[in-house]
Design a protein around this motif. Structure first.
Motif, PDB file in Angstrom:
ATOM      1  N   ASP A  13       0.833  -1.207   0.000  1.00 38.36           N
ATOM      2  CA  ASP A  13       0.000   0.000   0.000  1.00 38.36           C
ATOM      3  C   ASP A  13       0.866   1.254   0.000  1.00 38.36           C
ATOM      4  OD1 ASP A  13      -2.608  -1.002  -0.120  1.00 38.36           O
ATOM      5  OD2 ASP A  13      -2.645  -1.424   2.021  1.00 38.36           O
ATOM      6  N   ALA A  14       1.912   1.228   0.809  1.00 43.87           N
ATOM      7  CA  ALA A  14       2.817   2.382   0.877  1.00 43.87           C
ATOM      8  C   ALA A  14       3.542   2.575  -0.454  1.00 43.87           C
ATOM      9  CB  ALA A  14       3.823   2.192   2.012  1.00 43.87           C
ATOM     10  N   ALA A  15       3.949   1.470  -1.075  1.00 44.55           N
ATOM     11  CA  ALA A  15       4.657   1.549  -2.355  1.00 44.55           C
ATOM     12  C   ALA A  15       3.761   2.141  -3.447  1.00 44.55           C
ATOM     13  CB  ALA A  15       5.142   0.161  -2.769  1.00 44.55           C
ATOM     14  N   ILE A  16       2.482   1.781  -3.442  1.00 47.27           N
ATOM     15  CA  ILE A  16       1.532   2.335  -4.406  1.00 47.27           C
ATOM     16  C   ILE A  16       1.416   3.847  -4.216  1.00 47.27           C
ATOM     17  CG2 ILE A  16      -0.921   2.431  -5.022  1.00 47.27           C
ATOM     18  CD1 ILE A  16      -0.989  -0.609  -4.440  1.00 47.27           C
ATOM     19  N   ASP A  17       1.330   4.285  -2.951  1.00 44.68           N
ATOM     20  CA  ASP A  17       1.242   5.716  -2.666  1.00 44.68           C
ATOM     21  C   ASP A  17       2.488   6.448  -3.168  1.00 44.68           C
ATOM     22  OD1 ASP A  17      -1.222   5.417  -1.465  1.00 44.68           O
ATOM     23  OD2 ASP A  17      -0.412   5.287   0.564  1.00 44.68           O
ATOM     24  N   VAL A  18       3.663   5.866  -2.902  1.00 46.39           N
ATOM     25  CA  VAL A  18       4.912   6.495  -3.325  1.00 46.39           C
ATOM     26  C   VAL A  18       5.007   6.538  -4.841  1.00 46.39           C
ATOM     27  CG1 VAL A  18       7.433   6.250  -3.347  1.00 46.39           C
ATOM     28  CG2 VAL A  18       6.169   5.900  -1.218  1.00 46.39           C
ATOM     29  N   LEU A  19       4.670   5.436  -5.498  1.00 50.48           N
ATOM     30  CA  LEU A  19       4.759   5.366  -6.954  1.00 50.48           C
ATOM     31  C   LEU A  19       3.820   6.374  -7.606  1.00 50.48           C
ATOM     32  CD1 LEU A  19       6.001   3.948  -9.395  1.00 50.48           C
ATOM     33  CD2 LEU A  19       4.201   2.213  -9.221  1.00 50.48           C
ATOM     34  N   ALA A  58       2.766  -4.756  -8.806  1.00 54.05           N
ATOM     35  CA  ALA A  58       1.963  -5.314  -9.895  1.00 54.05           C
ATOM     36  C   ALA A  58       1.141  -6.507  -9.414  1.00 54.05           C
ATOM     37  CB  ALA A  58       2.866  -5.719 -11.055  1.00 54.05           C
ATOM     38  N   HIS A  59       1.768  -7.395  -8.645  1.00 57.95           N
ATOM     39  CA  HIS A  59       1.053  -8.555  -8.108  1.00 57.95           C
ATOM     40  C   HIS A  59      -0.095  -8.108  -7.204  1.00 57.95           C
ATOM     41  CE1 HIS A  59       3.141 -12.291  -9.308  1.00 57.95           C
ATOM     42  NE2 HIS A  59       4.203 -11.525  -9.441  1.00 57.95           N
ATOM     43  N   TYR A  60       0.182  -7.154  -6.347  1.00 58.90           N
ATOM     44  CA  TYR A  60      -0.812  -6.696  -5.381  1.00 58.90           C
ATOM     45  C   TYR A  60      -2.005  -6.042  -6.080  1.00 58.90           C
ATOM     46  CZ  TYR A  60      -2.531  -4.447  -1.079  1.00 58.90           C
ATOM     47  OH  TYR A  60      -3.298  -4.048   0.003  1.00 58.90           O
ATOM     48  N   LEU A  61      -1.729  -5.159  -7.035  1.00 56.81           N
ATOM     49  CA  LEU A  61      -2.817  -4.514  -7.765  1.00 56.81           C
ATOM     50  C   LEU A  61      -3.622  -5.522  -8.578  1.00 56.81           C
ATOM     51  CD1 LEU A  61      -1.287  -1.148  -9.056  1.00 56.81           C
ATOM     52  CD2 LEU A  61      -3.029  -1.462  -7.295  1.00 56.81           C
ATOM     53  N   ALA A  62      -2.930  -6.487  -9.192  1.00 61.40           N
ATOM     54  CA  ALA A  62      -3.626  -7.497  -9.990  1.00 61.40           C
ATOM     55  C   ALA A  62      -4.547  -8.347  -9.108  1.00 61.40           C
ATOM     56  CB  ALA A  62      -2.621  -8.388 -10.709  1.00 61.40           C
ATOM     57  N   GLU A  63      -4.074  -8.722  -7.928  1.00 62.57           N
ATOM     58  CA  GLU A  63      -4.895  -9.531  -7.021  1.00 62.57           C
ATOM     59  C   GLU A  63      -6.134  -8.763  -6.581  1.00 62.57           C
ATOM     60  OE1 GLU A  63      -2.407 -10.675  -3.804  1.00 62.57           O
ATOM     61  OE2 GLU A  63      -1.254 -12.148  -4.983  1.00 62.57           O
ATOM     62  N   ALA A 106      -0.470   4.765 -10.207  1.00 62.61           N
ATOM     63  CA  ALA A 106       0.511   3.695 -10.035  1.00 62.61           C
ATOM     64  C   ALA A 106       0.437   2.709 -11.198  1.00 62.61           C
ATOM     65  CB  ALA A 106       0.268   2.965  -8.707  1.00 62.61           C
ATOM     66  N   LEU A 107      -0.776   2.435 -11.662  1.00 62.08           N
ATOM     67  CA  LEU A 107      -0.946   1.507 -12.787  1.00 62.08           C
ATOM     68  C   LEU A 107      -0.276   2.050 -14.046  1.00 62.08           C
ATOM     69  CD1 LEU A 107      -2.311  -1.108 -13.812  1.00 62.08           C
ATOM     70  CD2 LEU A 107      -4.305   0.279 -14.392  1.00 62.08           C
ATOM     71  N   PHE A 108      -0.402   3.342 -14.299  1.00 67.66           N
ATOM     72  CA  PHE A 108       0.239   3.934 -15.472  1.00 67.66           C
ATOM     73  C   PHE A 108       1.763   3.806 -15.386  1.00 67.66           C
ATOM     74  CE2 PHE A 108      -3.641   6.905 -15.535  1.00 67.66           C
ATOM     75  CZ  PHE A 108      -4.372   5.977 -16.271  1.00 67.66           C
ATOM     76  N   GLU A 109       2.304   3.996 -14.197  1.00 74.73           N
ATOM     77  CA  GLU A 109       3.752   3.826 -14.006  1.00 74.73           C
ATOM     78  C   GLU A 109       4.150   2.368 -14.250  1.00 74.73           C
ATOM     79  OE1 GLU A 109       6.033   6.067 -13.467  1.00 74.73           O
ATOM     80  OE2 GLU A 109       4.791   7.825 -13.076  1.00 74.73           O
ATOM     81  N   VAL A 115       7.220  -2.434 -20.023  1.00 74.79           N
ATOM     82  CA  VAL A 115       7.939  -2.490 -21.298  1.00 74.79           C
ATOM     83  C   VAL A 115       9.250  -3.251 -21.135  1.00 74.79           C
ATOM     84  CG1 VAL A 115       9.086  -1.095 -23.072  1.00 74.79           C
ATOM     85  CG2 VAL A 115       6.901  -0.344 -22.104  1.00 74.79           C
ATOM     86  N   ARG A 116       9.841  -3.150 -19.928  1.00 74.71           N
ATOM     87  CA  ARG A 116      11.159  -3.750 -19.690  1.00 74.71           C
ATOM     88  C   ARG A 116      11.123  -4.944 -18.748  1.00 74.71           C
ATOM     89  NH1 ARG A 116      11.190   1.646 -19.714  1.00 74.71           N
ATOM     90  NH2 ARG A 116      10.604   1.692 -17.518  1.00 74.71           N
ATOM     91  N   ASN A 117      10.042  -5.085 -17.983  1.00 75.54           N
ATOM     92  CA  ASN A 117       9.984  -6.104 -16.933  1.00 75.54           C
ATOM     93  C   ASN A 117       8.916  -7.147 -17.281  1.00 75.54           C
ATOM     94  OD1 ASN A 117       9.393  -7.529 -14.490  1.00 75.54           O
ATOM     95  ND2 ASN A 117      10.295  -5.860 -13.310  1.00 75.54           N
ATOM     96  N   PRO A 118       9.319  -8.350 -17.667  1.00 71.51           N
ATOM     97  CA  PRO A 118       8.354  -9.375 -18.090  1.00 71.51           C
ATOM     98  C   PRO A 118       7.349  -9.759 -17.004  1.00 71.51           C
ATOM     99  CG  PRO A 118      10.571  -9.976 -18.763  1.00 71.51           C
ATOM    100  CD  PRO A 118      10.708  -8.813 -17.839  1.00 71.51           C
ATOM    101  N   GLU A 119       7.767  -9.775 -15.745  1.00 73.56           N
ATOM    102  CA  GLU A 119       6.853 -10.160 -14.677  1.00 73.56           C
ATOM    103  C   GLU A 119       5.768  -9.107 -14.485  1.00 73.56           C
ATOM    104  OE1 GLU A 119       5.184 -12.651 -11.885  1.00 73.56           O
ATOM    105  OE2 GLU A 119       6.770 -13.029 -13.355  1.00 73.56           O
ATOM    106  N   VAL A 120       6.147  -7.842 -14.561  1.00 77.74           N
ATOM    107  CA  VAL A 120       5.162  -6.770 -14.471  1.00 77.74           C
ATOM    108  C   VAL A 120       4.212  -6.844 -15.668  1.00 77.74           C
ATOM    109  CG1 VAL A 120       4.830  -4.267 -14.554  1.00 77.74           C
ATOM    110  CG2 VAL A 120       6.623  -5.243 -13.104  1.00 77.74           C
ATOM    111  N   ARG A 121       4.768  -7.112 -16.843  1.00 71.07           N
ATOM    112  CA  ARG A 121       3.936  -7.231 -18.049  1.00 71.07           C
ATOM    113  C   ARG A 121       2.919  -8.366 -17.877  1.00 71.07           C
ATOM    114  NH1 ARG A 121       7.640  -8.711 -21.872  1.00 71.07           N
ATOM    115  NH2 ARG A 121       8.409  -6.573 -21.816  1.00 71.07           N
ATOM    116  N   LYS A 122       3.338  -9.448 -17.262  1.00 71.81           N
ATOM    117  CA  LYS A 122       2.441 -10.585 -17.041  1.00 71.81           C
ATOM    118  C   LYS A 122       1.265 -10.182 -16.146  1.00 71.81           C
ATOM    119  CE  LYS A 122       2.364 -15.196 -14.935  1.00 71.81           C
ATOM    120  NZ  LYS A 122       3.179 -16.214 -14.210  1.00 71.81           N
TER     121      LYS A 122
END
Length: 208
Positions: A13-19, A58-63, A106-109, A115-122
């Motif tokens: 949650d804190a990371a989302i706020d910072v991002l 990315a995992h947290y937002l997707a869940e 945060a989702l836009f970031e 573009v560079r991180n396959p796990e985030v892209r997944k």
């Protein structure tokens, strides 16, 4: 910030706020520690590098997004009407630039990182697929067919309009009509229900 759930959830949650507030460059372990109100070094113990931070977000937002879509689909009423679907998407647009602004920034970031991180892209793919599947089910509930391609156009259009609303000058947003959530939603749904070359013609007509 008060602690919610376990430590990983608190840090996510804190990371989302910072991002959302600082962008990708500002996403540091120290910034998250400060936002979460935990001792310095805590975030690094869980997520040793920036790649791991992005993947955790990315995992947290997707869940969370998947759970929300599942709840929505379970509660589709039997008397759902086409206008209700339009109203639902208009409400989503309002949330993207309103109450859920932090999550969508945060989702836009994450899209840039993907573009560079396959796990985030997944994980972004899971979010998009969930949106597509939900759109198809909502249309089926009102007796209308929506192809996956059409649902994908709808998902991309919603994301694009939300990004424009959050990033463009306010006066331009008004001139483009992006502040009229219902009209924009109706236009996107019309485009989504168009198929094949007909859908491309609608896009060309709206652009011309």
């Amino acid at each position: 910030m008060t602690q919610r759930g376990n430590r990983r959830e608190l840090l996510a949650d804190a990371a989302i706020d910072v991002l959302a507030r600082e962008g990708g460059r500002g996403l540091t372990h120290r910034a998250i520690d400060r936002a979460a109100g935990v001792p310095e070094g805590t975030t690094k113990n869980y997520y040793p590098n920036r790649g791991a931070l992005f993947e955790a977000i990315a995992h947290y937002l997707a869940e969370r997004h998947t759970a929300a879509l599942e709840a929505l689909c379970e509660q589709i009423p039997d008397d759902l009407e086409p206008d209700d679907v339009t109203a639902l998407y208009a409400a989503m647009l309002r949330r993207m630039s309103g109450s859920a602004r932090t999550q969508f920034l945060a989702l836009f970031e994450l899209h840039l990182e993907g573009v560079r991180n396959p796990e985030v892209r997944k994980m972004l793919g899971e979010i998009s697929r969930g949106n597509v599947d939900t759109a198809v089910r909502l249309h089926a509930a009102v007796g209308r067919r929506l192809s996956m391609r059409g649902a994908g156009l709808l998902d991309a259009g919603m994301l694009g309009v939300a990004m424009a609303t959050l990033s463009l000058p306010e006066e331009l947003v008004g001139e483009l009509g992006f502040d009229d959530d219902e009209a924009v939603s109706r236009a996107l749904l019309t485009l989504a229900r168009s198929r094949g070359d007909a859908g491309l013609e609608v896009l060309r007509d709206s652009a011309g």
